[in-house]
Design an enzyme around this catalytic site. Structure first.
Site, PDB file in Angstrom:
ATOM      1  N   ILE A 180       3.063  -3.514   7.234  1.00  0.00           N
ATOM      2  CA  ILE A 180       2.120  -3.054   8.264  1.00  0.00           C
ATOM      3  C   ILE A 180       1.106  -4.153   8.565  1.00  0.00           C
ATOM      4  O   ILE A 180       0.415  -4.615   7.657  1.00  0.00           O
ATOM      5  CB  ILE A 180       1.357  -1.800   7.798  1.00  0.00           C
ATOM      6  CG1 ILE A 180       2.317  -0.688   7.401  1.00  0.00           C
ATOM      7  CG2 ILE A 180       0.411  -1.309   8.889  1.00  0.00           C
ATOM      8  CD1 ILE A 180       1.637   0.497   6.737  1.00  0.00           C
ATOM      9  N   VAL A 209      10.767  -9.832  -3.065  1.00  0.00           N
ATOM     10  CA  VAL A 209      10.042 -10.321  -1.888  1.00  0.00           C
ATOM     11  C   VAL A 209      10.327 -11.798  -1.645  1.00  0.00           C
ATOM     12  O   VAL A 209      10.535 -12.224  -0.501  1.00  0.00           O
ATOM     13  CB  VAL A 209       8.530 -10.076  -2.031  1.00  0.00           C
ATOM     14  CG1 VAL A 209       7.778 -10.609  -0.806  1.00  0.00           C
ATOM     15  CG2 VAL A 209       8.244  -8.586  -2.199  1.00  0.00           C
ATOM     16  N   GLY A 213       2.328  -3.631   2.826  1.00  0.00           N
ATOM     17  CA  GLY A 213       3.680  -4.155   2.997  1.00  0.00           C
ATOM     18  C   GLY A 213       3.869  -4.793   4.357  1.00  0.00           C
ATOM     19  O   GLY A 213       3.251  -5.798   4.690  1.00  0.00           O
ATOM     20  N   LYS A 232      -1.214  -8.582  -4.587  1.00  0.00           N
ATOM     21  CA  LYS A 232      -2.467  -7.832  -4.477  1.00  0.00           C
ATOM     22  C   LYS A 232      -3.346  -7.967  -5.714  1.00  0.00           C
ATOM     23  O   LYS A 232      -4.578  -7.916  -5.613  1.00  0.00           O
ATOM     24  CB  LYS A 232      -2.178  -6.362  -4.211  1.00  0.00           C
ATOM     25  CG  LYS A 232      -1.219  -5.734  -5.182  1.00  0.00           C
ATOM     26  CD  LYS A 232      -0.714  -4.405  -4.690  1.00  0.00           C
ATOM     27  CE  LYS A 232       0.495  -3.934  -5.496  1.00  0.00           C
ATOM     28  NZ  LYS A 232       1.716  -4.679  -5.155  1.00  0.00           N
ATOM     29  N   GLY A 237       9.018  -2.762   0.330  1.00  0.00           N
ATOM     30  CA  GLY A 237      10.400  -3.094   0.672  1.00  0.00           C
ATOM     31  C   GLY A 237      10.568  -4.582   0.874  1.00  0.00           C
ATOM     32  O   GLY A 237       9.637  -5.290   1.277  1.00  0.00           O
ATOM     33  N   PHE A 284      11.409 -15.847  -6.971  1.00  0.00           N
ATOM     34  CA  PHE A 284      12.578 -15.517  -6.159  1.00  0.00           C
ATOM     35  C   PHE A 284      13.102 -14.128  -6.517  1.00  0.00           C
ATOM     36  O   PHE A 284      14.287 -13.915  -6.704  1.00  0.00           O
ATOM     37  CB  PHE A 284      13.667 -16.573  -6.350  1.00  0.00           C
ATOM     38  CG  PHE A 284      14.631 -16.651  -5.199  1.00  0.00           C
ATOM     39  CD1 PHE A 284      14.190 -16.872  -3.905  1.00  0.00           C
ATOM     40  CD2 PHE A 284      15.994 -16.531  -5.426  1.00  0.00           C
ATOM     41  CE1 PHE A 284      15.081 -16.950  -2.843  1.00  0.00           C
ATOM     42  CE2 PHE A 284      16.908 -16.616  -4.369  1.00  0.00           C
ATOM     43  CZ  PHE A 284      16.449 -16.818  -3.079  1.00  0.00           C
ATOM     44  N   LYS A 303      -5.610  -2.426  -3.575  1.00  0.00           N
ATOM     45  CA  LYS A 303      -5.502  -2.565  -2.126  1.00  0.00           C
ATOM     46  C   LYS A 303      -6.777  -2.136  -1.405  1.00  0.00           C
ATOM     47  O   LYS A 303      -7.197  -2.789  -0.441  1.00  0.00           O
ATOM     48  CB  LYS A 303      -4.303  -1.759  -1.625  1.00  0.00           C
ATOM     49  CG  LYS A 303      -2.966  -2.312  -2.108  1.00  0.00           C
ATOM     50  CD  LYS A 303      -1.808  -1.392  -1.789  1.00  0.00           C
ATOM     51  CE  LYS A 303      -0.486  -1.960  -2.296  1.00  0.00           C
ATOM     52  NZ  LYS A 303       0.640  -1.030  -2.078  1.00  0.00           N
TER      53      LYS A 303
END
Length: 405
Positions: A131, A12, A129, A100, A297, A9, A200
């Site tokens: 996208i 994100v 993120g 990731k 974010g 928690f 990534k």
């Protein structure tokens, strides 16, 4: 009704709870059923939070509850995130994640377990993120052979390089600014040394080329050695310096890497600034496709996690079909030392030698760009291999070698 559990928690995880609550009506209208957050796993208490009554501290409560069918993992790190994800999949619960590190290191195994148990393992939020990139790669480009991936995959480094370019600020000063604004961690190594981008790019390469390559086995360079002079010399020649995750097929072998590269101003990746990410895919039928947006974010990343939750619920029978990939071995990797591209060399003038373009050409042969600023010289060369570039850089006074896009 579908019950969901959230593991972790933090930024994100709390964002996922917020999205599922704030957009509850939109989500349930699309699914035709109610979505309920039943548990939130964390070591901490959250007094005053609207979700405080949902917090539990024992993972087994979630694991052993047959009413929980989807688990969203946002714990970070490999363990216990991997162990909890594996246990949930084996218990017949779909798992979605933004982690990731787990996907890069254990994705092939977890996808296989999910398939065996008829559930989903989804990780849209692990790259880019907010996208959408994994879903379009696997679905919208399903009729294409993806040939190359190039991406600005880390918002922290892109913010630093943007400030260095636009303001002429030094790396150390911009890093401190990024930390003060919350864009960089107190220990920024994973970002500035390219580790985050490496995780990534291997995830994207696995989906595109069918082989999961360990992030530890690929060539990775960060941005800590980039100077403002390097940036200025590149700009004078019409290029931006960006940290690029790159992967391509070379004679049926895979070559992934992360390094700073010179991007021509005419390329769309050159104009991606601040904390934004951009991914450029090359495919045989569609050509080049660009994906752009917030690469991190709270709510953008939570948006991607919740999209996977919706998919997992909507396709609960048999799970989502992502391309299968297996763990790569040495025979799957291209020889990095033979990789060829144009190079940008930056070096200091010798005290006894006033370098001119003509003199530089005698050393490099035909060159495609030449610029001098103070006692620093920048030269763009023809294509050469990694071995050739390293040999030249070692002979230059204070020399550096960058790859060109």
């Amino acid at each position: 009704m579908t019950n969901v559990a959230i593991l972790g928690f933090g930024v994100v995880g709390s964002g996922v709870a917020e999205v599922l609550t704030q957009n509850k009506g939109i989500i349930e209208k699309k699914l035709g059923k109610e979505v309920n957050i039943k548990y939130i796993l964390d070591l901490r208490e959250f007094p005053g939070s609207p979700f405080e009554d949902l917090v539990v501290h024992d993972f087994n409560i979630i694991l052993n509850d047959p009413e929980v069918s989807v688990v969203a993992e946002m714990m970070g790190g490999s363990h216990p995130a991997y162990d909890f994800s594996k246990a949930c999949l084996e218990a017949g619960k779909s798992v979605v994640t933004s982690n990731k590190e787990v996907v890069a290191n254990f994705g092939a195994e977890l996808l296989e377990i999910a398939k065996a148990h008829g559930v989903a393992y989804l990780f849209e939020a692990s790259v880019g993120g907010g996208i959408p990139i994994i879903r379009p790669m696997c679905n919208d480009l399903a009729s294409n052979n993806i040939t190359e991936i190039n991406g600005i995959l880390n918002g922290t480094t892109n913010y630093i390089l943007t400030k260095m370019t636009k303001e002429g600020a030094a790396f150390a000063d911009v890093l401190k600014d990024a930390q003060d604004k919350g864009y960089a961690e107190r220990n920024p190594a994973a970002d500035v040394e390219g580790i985050d981008a490496a995780r990534k790019i291997v995830i994207l390469a696995a989906l595109a080329f069918g082989k999961a390559i360990s992030p530890d086995s690929i060539h990775v360079e960060g941005i800590t050695e980039i100077s403002t002079t390097d940036v200025e010399l590149a700009e004078d020649l019409g290029y931006s310096i960006k940290l690029i995750g790159h992967a391509e097929k070379i004679e049926e072998k895979i070559l992934p890497m992360v390094s700073p590269r010179l991007i021509p101003h005419s390329n769309p990746l050159s104009g991606i600034n601040d904390v934004f990410n951009g991914i450029l895919l090359g495919a045989d039928m569609v050509g080049q496709v660009m994906f752009y947006g917030p690469g991190a974010g709270k709510l953008p990343t939570a948006s991607a996690v919740c999209a996977d939750i919706v998919d997992a619920i909507a396709h609960c029978e048999g799970g989502i079909k992502l391309p299968e990939f297996s763990v790569a071995d040495a025979s799957d990797l291209a020889d990095f030392e033979k990789y060829t591209c144009r190079r940008f060399f930056v070096f200091e003038k010798c005290a006894e030698c006033d370098l001119t373009r003509e003199r530089v050409e005698k050393c490099f042969g035909t060159i495609e760009g030449f610029v001098c600023k103070g006692n620093r010289v920048g030269v763009i060369t023809a294509e050469m291999s990694e071995n050739e570039a390293s040999a030249i850089a070692s002979k230059l006074n204070g020399g550096k070698a960058y790859r060109l896009f």
